[in-house]
Design a protein around this motif. Sequence first.
Motif, PDB file in Angstrom:
ATOM      1  N   UNK B  15       1.010  -1.177   0.054  1.00 20.27           N
ATOM      2  CA  UNK B  15       0.052  -0.115  -0.040  1.00 20.27           C
ATOM      3  C   UNK B  15       0.892   1.249   0.136  1.00 20.27           C
ATOM      4  N   UNK B  16       1.679   1.231   0.760  1.00 22.57           N
ATOM      5  CA  UNK B  16       2.771   2.383   0.767  1.00 22.57           C
ATOM      6  C   UNK B  16       3.450   2.807  -0.332  1.00 22.57           C
ATOM      7  N   UNK B  17       3.897   1.654  -0.909  1.00 25.05           N
ATOM      8  CA  UNK B  17       4.484   1.652  -2.189  1.00 25.05           C
ATOM      9  C   UNK B  17       3.788   1.939  -3.357  1.00 25.05           C
ATOM     10  N   UNK B  18       2.736   1.638  -3.392  1.00 31.98           N
ATOM     11  CA  UNK B  18       1.660   1.887  -4.590  1.00 31.98           C
ATOM     12  C   UNK B  18       1.437   3.461  -4.346  1.00 31.98           C
ATOM     13  N   UNK B  19       1.096   4.068  -2.999  1.00 34.99           N
ATOM     14  CA  UNK B  19       0.783   5.390  -2.756  1.00 34.99           C
ATOM     15  C   UNK B  19       1.864   6.524  -3.209  1.00 34.99           C
ATOM     16  N   UNK B  20       3.009   5.931  -2.916  1.00 32.69           N
ATOM     17  CA  UNK B  20       4.297   6.614  -3.192  1.00 32.69           C
ATOM     18  C   UNK B  20       4.577   6.833  -4.662  1.00 32.69           C
ATOM     19  N   UNK B  21       4.197   5.681  -5.414  1.00 31.78           N
ATOM     20  CA  UNK B  21       4.527   5.641  -6.767  1.00 31.78           C
ATOM     21  C   UNK B  21       3.435   6.511  -7.617  1.00 31.78           C
ATOM     22  N   UNK B  22       2.018   6.354  -6.990  1.00 29.45           N
ATOM     23  CA  UNK B  22       1.185   7.161  -7.738  1.00 29.45           C
ATOM     24  C   UNK B  22       1.416   8.713  -7.492  1.00 29.45           C
TER      25      UNK B  22
END
Lengths: 282, 342
Positions: B15-22
Amino acid sequence: MADKKEKLVAVEGGVIPERDAGTPPVLEARHLGIDFGGLTAVDDFNFIIGKTEIGGLIGPNGAGKTTIFNLLTNVYQPTRGKILVNGVDTRGKKTYEVNRMGIARTFQNIRLFKALPVLDNVLVGMQGASGYHMGAAVLRLPVYWKQEKDAREKALELLSIFGMEHLADTPAGSLPYGAQRRLEIVRALATDPKVLLLDEPAAGMNPSETAELMENIRKIRDEFEIAVVLIEHDMNLVMGICEGIAVLNYGQIIAKGTPEEIRNNPLVIEAYLGRKEGAAGC
Amino acid sequence: MKQTVKRIPMPVRYLINTVLIALLVFGSTAYVNGGGVSGYITKVLMVIGINIILAVSLNVATGYLGQLPLGHAGFMAVGAYTGGIFLKAVNASELGGAGYAAAIAAALVLSGLVAAFFGIIIGVPALRLRGDYLAIITLGFGEIIRVVLTNIDDLLGFKLTYGASGLKRIPKITSYFNVLVCVVLTCLVIHLIMKSRHGRAILAIRENEIAAESCGVRTTYYKVMAFTLSAFFAGVAGCLYAGYLGSLQPTTFGFMKSIEILVMVVLGGMGSMLGSILSAITLTALPEALRAFEDYRMVAYSLVLVLVMIFKPTGLMGQYDFSLSRILEKLLNLGKKSKKEG
Ligand SMILES: Nc1ncnc2c1ncn2[C@@H]1O[C@H](COP(=O)(O)OP(=O)(O)O)[C@@H](O)[C@H]1O
Ligand SMILES: [Mg+2]
């Protein structure tokens, strides 16, 4: 100590421990031979290994022992003869296919995946067992998580045979020598073999490490109910755990039998002591 | 004393990675498109992105698999011409909305697939054997592709590549946004494969091919697979390049281009994706900043390569790889430690 070391009985093709006589031999070599250019490295090599036998392959340096392991795993293609794994001819098979038929090995000159963590070394051995596809990996489907978790648990369990589970994250190349040899055994076991080929497993180990290794090899055989063939120069180890022994000199078998028979065989004594470098050479 | 290390649980990590990438993708796109940087900088950023894809994909074959391909620019050329011809054929610039997006996606995938196809054709004979045949064969491939692109129209009477005069008027579909999306997807897919049993098999082959095969790894399959993956993304980068320039010249994709990409990988550290990314950025941005010294670029490259080989043969990042959550974990654990000490 010699609880499972029983007398050998004759079956077609050779002798195996009495308890294995009811099941077909797991590994068999018939008239196996290989030439390298003009050099005949192995010639007319015959042996059979019972389902739960611990067999030994001994002989002076250069006798052709490692070459036989390379033949049994199809790293080399034999010039003559054939190899049967559970009765199936392995001719023309790839090394990885022979592994999946049940032959796993370690190497005299250690061949670990040095830069990879200890755990990953073992996980590579389980390649054949977990089967999720690349798509499942990229999409991180549940099957990925499940199989990765199972594989990891099994790898840690295998490492615990040698008390190495706490080293899981250490790069394999930075382990001490003895631990590297043990890791190679664990990695081989991870492929779920029927026969474990150990090429000088005690090389470079001190006497107490060797004694422990001996216990562990026996434990592995009992627990996994597999056969073990070992090449070794440490006579205490060989005589201590092997049930059948073949002695090789200049690529030929010069004697076969139980440890007692081998110990008293004049040809064997000559092969070892008749040479200038003597016992140090073996 | 047993120190418990705090770890972020898996779903949270994702979740953290997805949010950061987005955030990175949409935030920076909004900034760039909103006129936050000049048109010139935007162009440099696009070239950086294309070079990142090239370096990261080559790293799969060199760093992870341990081979030495010398024809990465050849796969880029295949992708560029495939994409260019396709975009012209469907007349992408005339399409609107969803059709436009679909044409871009199709061009990118098609370019990747055609390049991957060439990867298989070259990989199977070159990689079936143990040893370094791949270097020679890919070297030849890169040159052959260039010669074919130059001459095929004259020889066979096509109107396809337009030979030495170049393929022109390719719809300029490449934008900051779609380069960035491709960069993220490339890195993500490669990362996800490498952290799986398939990736471990590839690394095992690099470490010791005989041992890998003795452990049941299908070595030929994985060597061809990794090489093909590498070719696929080079093709994607080629397509972006075609849509960025709007015209293609066979000479762009010569041996020196392959070496340029290789230098990025070696400098960054073979087997480190982060290293490839950082050196692609540096080696693209620096020459731009030092335009006056354009003539000396290849000299500088060679010098850098020699110096790296002497002083840090594993590359600047070694095999270190980047993990957002690992950094977060480090911060968390640091916080804990200092609390304990305090
Ligand atoms: N690939 C090869 N090419 C040529 N000769 C080889 C090869 N492998 C082994 N040999 C030769 O075969 C003989 C047996 O070697 P090896 O099996 O390693 O002996 P051991 O393991 O019993 O010490 C040696 O003379 C060795 O030089
Ligand atoms: Mg040997």
